[in-house]
Motif scaffolding. Structure first.
Motif, PDB file in Angstrom:
ATOM      1  N   ARG A  62       0.849  -1.185   0.000  1.00 11.96           N
ATOM      2  CA  ARG A  62       0.000   0.000   0.000  1.00 11.96           C
ATOM      3  C   ARG A  62       0.886   1.236   0.000  1.00 11.96           C
ATOM      4  O   ARG A  62       1.838   1.321   0.762  1.00 11.96           O
ATOM      5  CB  ARG A  62      -0.898   0.017   1.229  1.00 11.96           C
ATOM      6  CG  ARG A  62      -1.687   1.304   1.368  1.00 11.96           C
ATOM      7  CD  ARG A  62      -2.660   1.219   2.503  1.00 11.96           C
ATOM      8  NE  ARG A  62      -3.729   0.311   2.121  1.00 11.96           N
ATOM      9  CZ  ARG A  62      -4.749   0.010   2.903  1.00 11.96           C
ATOM     10  NH1 ARG A  62      -4.832   0.517   4.106  1.00 11.96           N
ATOM     11  NH2 ARG A  62      -5.689  -0.815   2.492  1.00 11.96           N
ATOM     12  N   THR A  64       0.473   5.287   0.512  1.00  8.29           N
ATOM     13  CA  THR A  64      -0.405   6.374   0.922  1.00  8.29           C
ATOM     14  C   THR A  64       0.245   7.677   0.498  1.00  8.29           C
ATOM     15  O   THR A  64       1.353   7.994   0.924  1.00  8.29           O
ATOM     16  CB  THR A  64      -0.637   6.354   2.443  1.00  8.29           C
ATOM     17  OG1 THR A  64      -1.210   5.087   2.798  1.00  8.29           O
ATOM     18  CG2 THR A  64      -1.577   7.469   2.857  1.00  8.29           C
ATOM     19  N   ASP A 179      -1.607  -0.935  -3.912  1.00 12.16           N
ATOM     20  CA  ASP A 179      -2.833  -0.237  -3.546  1.00 12.16           C
ATOM     21  C   ASP A 179      -2.457   1.193  -3.199  1.00 12.16           C
ATOM     22  O   ASP A 179      -1.636   1.437  -2.308  1.00 12.16           O
ATOM     23  CB  ASP A 179      -3.509  -0.912  -2.348  1.00 12.16           C
ATOM     24  CG  ASP A 179      -4.022  -2.306  -2.695  1.00 12.16           C
ATOM     25  OD1 ASP A 179      -4.471  -2.490  -3.843  1.00 12.16           O
ATOM     26  OD2 ASP A 179      -3.952  -3.187  -1.839  1.00 12.16           O
ATOM     27  N   THR A 188      -5.912   0.742  -7.476  1.00 10.57           N
ATOM     28  CA  THR A 188      -4.876  -0.284  -7.568  1.00 10.57           C
ATOM     29  C   THR A 188      -4.123  -0.106  -8.877  1.00 10.57           C
ATOM     30  O   THR A 188      -4.731   0.098  -9.931  1.00 10.57           O
ATOM     31  CB  THR A 188      -5.480  -1.698  -7.503  1.00 10.57           C
ATOM     32  OG1 THR A 188      -6.121  -1.866  -6.240  1.00 10.57           O
ATOM     33  CG2 THR A 188      -4.406  -2.762  -7.660  1.00 10.57           C
TER      34      THR A 188
END
Length: 200
Positions: A62, A64, A179, A188
């Motif tokens: 992931r 961010t 992600d 994604t």
């Protein structure tokens, strides 16, 4: 790797490693306080279980991203980088870009050629990404090669690649799926294995 982990897998071996099974926390605490010449606290020592094993990175990671306008974010904070669309009219920002993107499939030259030319034209840029078809793109990293990318948000995917590299990880280790979280939304991005950079 971690999915096959069983806590009792080596219990037959670990049972033979101490003459006081289950008492190590109490014994070690007593010894540490003795060495420090301090009174040991009353009560049994608290033993906390380790956290669950980390997920296998091959299952995706992931990223961010915190996006801000260039006018308020041009500084050297750790992890910060400038993403600029090739349509940007201010030449100064193009020259400062860490990541350049071209989100139009009908433009010449083709995506692979454009990314190479962009990195040549802007030597301070590390990542160049261009759409090759709707939802598909070429992402080129200076001196490391290219990956094919499937995503609905090219600028975010290219930014995630830059963040991966900024953490000291090579392009070849980029997972097949990332992600991407940006504000309240998520997407994604899928990546192919990298192709080697062309020889000079």
């Amino acid at each position: 790797m971690f999915r096959d982990h069983r806590e009792d897998r080596y219990s037959a071996v670990t049972a033979t490693t101490t003459s006081a099974p289950g008492a190590s926390a109490r014994l070690l605490r007593a010894e540490m306080y003795r060495l420090m010449k301090l009174d040991e606290p009353a009560g049994e020592p608290v033993v906390r279980r380790p956290s669950d094993p980390r997920p296998d990175p091959s299952q995706g990671v992931r990223a961010t991203l915190d996006r801000r306008p260039a006018a308020v974010a041009l500084d050297d904070a750790a992890g910060r980088h400038l993403v600029v669309d090739v349509r940007e009219p201010e030449e100064r920002l193009l020259g400062l870009a860490d990541v350049l993107v071209r989100e139009h499939t009908a433009l010449d030259p083709p995506a692979a050629a454009w990314t190479g030319a962009a990195l040549t034209t802007y030597p301070g840029c590390l990542v160049a990404a261009a759409e090759s078809a709707p939802g598909e793109a070429v992402v080129r990293v200076r001196d490391e090669g290219t990956v094919r990318c499937r995503t609905g948000r090219l600028a975010l995917a290219a930014s995630a690649v830059h963040a991966w590299l900024a953490d000291g990880r090579p392009l070849r280790d980029l997972p097949p799926e990332v992600d991407i979280i940006a504000g309240p939304d998520g997407w994604t991005a899928s990546f192919s294995p990298p192709a080697a950079p062309p020889r000079p």
